[in-house]
Motif scaffolding. Structure first.
Motif: not given
Length: 383
Positions: A19-20, A244-255, A264-278
């Motif tokens: 885990l990061l 950021g990683r998906r945590g807990w009780e975030c079903e509405n966000v995931v939906d 779609r195409g507007v929101v970019i999700e970076e769940a495992d973002c390296s320090d360099e890319r961050l």
């Protein structure tokens, strides 16, 4: 001189699991960088603990500092530590520094530490499960209250990351009729290592929201804001980068992330973002968005301002403590206000953004050097 002992249980477990690092983990890594060369490592589980040998401590610190993951070697180290536990010696004088909340709730942990002539010092990052249980997983409030109350009863010293956290801790001690141990406020530095400017990740204007996806971070609200922006601007809407990683009780966000067609195409999700890319995402953002309902500190705010990146943030006391009047503050439920400010900051010639950039020039970034000045003076006073 006291021997410093660092509880690295959480860090080693997360390294083993691949885990990061989170914000809490970055604090632990900073403590390894500061004290590691002279320190010993400690592993604990459910209140049982063992101090590693000097050799195994050096090896463990090296793994953690470099993120080298060797699961077989880690397993062998843990087995060796358990076998050596029966021969573990006491210290002439020691100080345990525990920078995560894991394991704070076990009185036997404190008793075993004291038997080795070690004083115990714990960092308290927040009391959010006590003050805002509605934003946490069920049962976490009870666990965290037990942690905090046990530390109040048994710890030799407490470090808090902000005056706001210390104020909450003081209130909890008073309400529970428990003593408040010796304490110090030591603000946290940015968790992102300074790097040269990186290439812009995408050409389009974008905003960043940074942190584990959980209810108190208010991602759901921001995604609805973005849907409205798409309705208003169409293809001209700025992008939103969710780091950021998906945590807990975030079903509405995931939906929203997975099923909302307009995002779609507007929101970019970076769940495992390296320090360099961050670092690259933050550097080129129009602004960092920080719409949390509550925070114990707010490391991303310091990270963004240190990189000369504007911040749109909730109007929280701890954010004022860190950044004074530099960010643009909004109510975390003021949809029209956030939409208007994002409109303004998306413009390349935005006067509002230019005004904040001017204010950022006087931002005084918290540093690890200052943090450890406070901590070292506090530890000296504990003798």
């Amino acid at each position: 001189m006291s021997t410093i002992i660092l509880d690295v249980s959480r860090l080693l477990t997360r390294l083993y699991d691949g885990l990061l690092p989170t914000g809490v983990d970055r604090v632990g890594l900073a403590y390894i960088e500061r004290y590691g060369p002279q320190a010993r490592a400690l592993l604990s589980e459910r209140g049982f603990s063992v101090v590693l040998t000097e050799r195994d401590s050096r090896q463990t610190f090296a793994w953690l500092a470099s993120s080298i993951r060797n699961r077989n070697a880690i397993r062998r180290l843990v087995v060796r530590a358990c076998l050596n536990r029966a021969f573990e010696a006491s210290f002439k004088q020691g100080i345990l520094l525990h920078t995560s909340h894991n394991g704070m709730e076990y009185p036997r942990y404190y008793r075993a530490i004291a038997k080795r002539n070690i004083k115990s010092v714990f960092m308290v990052h927040d009391l959010i499960p006590l003050t805002h249980a509605e934003y946490c997983r069920p049962g976490v409030d009870k666990t965290h209250r037990n942690r905090i109350h046990t530390a109040l009863k048994h710890a030799d010293g407490l470090i808090t990351n902000s005056q706001a956290t210390l104020d909450s801790l003081t209130t909890e001690a008073r309400n529970a009729d428990l003593p408040l141990p010796s304490n110090v406020v030591a603000r946290l530095a940015s968790g992102v290592t300074a790097r040269p400017p990186g290439a812009r990740p995408i050409e389009a204007p974008y905003f960043v929201i940074l942190g584990t996806i959980e209810p108190r971070k208010n991602h759901w609200f921001i995604l609805h804001v973005w849907r409205r922006l798409v309705e208003q601007l169409g293809t001209a809407a700025p992008k939103l980068v969710v780091i950021g990683r998906r945590g807990w009780e975030c079903e509405n966000v995931v939906d929203m992330l997975e099923r909302c067609a307009s995002l779609r195409g507007v929101v970019i999700e970076e769940a495992d973002c390296s320090d360099e890319r961050l670092h690259a995402w933050l550097q080129h953002a129009q602004a960092l968005l920080f719409p949390s309902f509550v925070e114990g500190y707010g490391m991303p705010l310091a990270e963004a301002l240190a990189l000369n990146v504007p911040v749109l943030a909730s109007d929280l006391e701890v954010f004022h403590e860190i950044a004074d009047d530099i960010p643009d503050y909004l109510d975390p439920l003021d949809g029209p206000g956030w939409i208007a400010r994002i409109h303004a900051f998306a413009d390349a010639d935005s006067p509002e953004r230019a005004e904040q950039l001017k204010r950022i020039e006087r931002f005084r970034e918290p540093t690890w050097a200052e943090h450890f000045e406070h901590v070292d003076a506090f530890l000296d006073a504990l003798h």
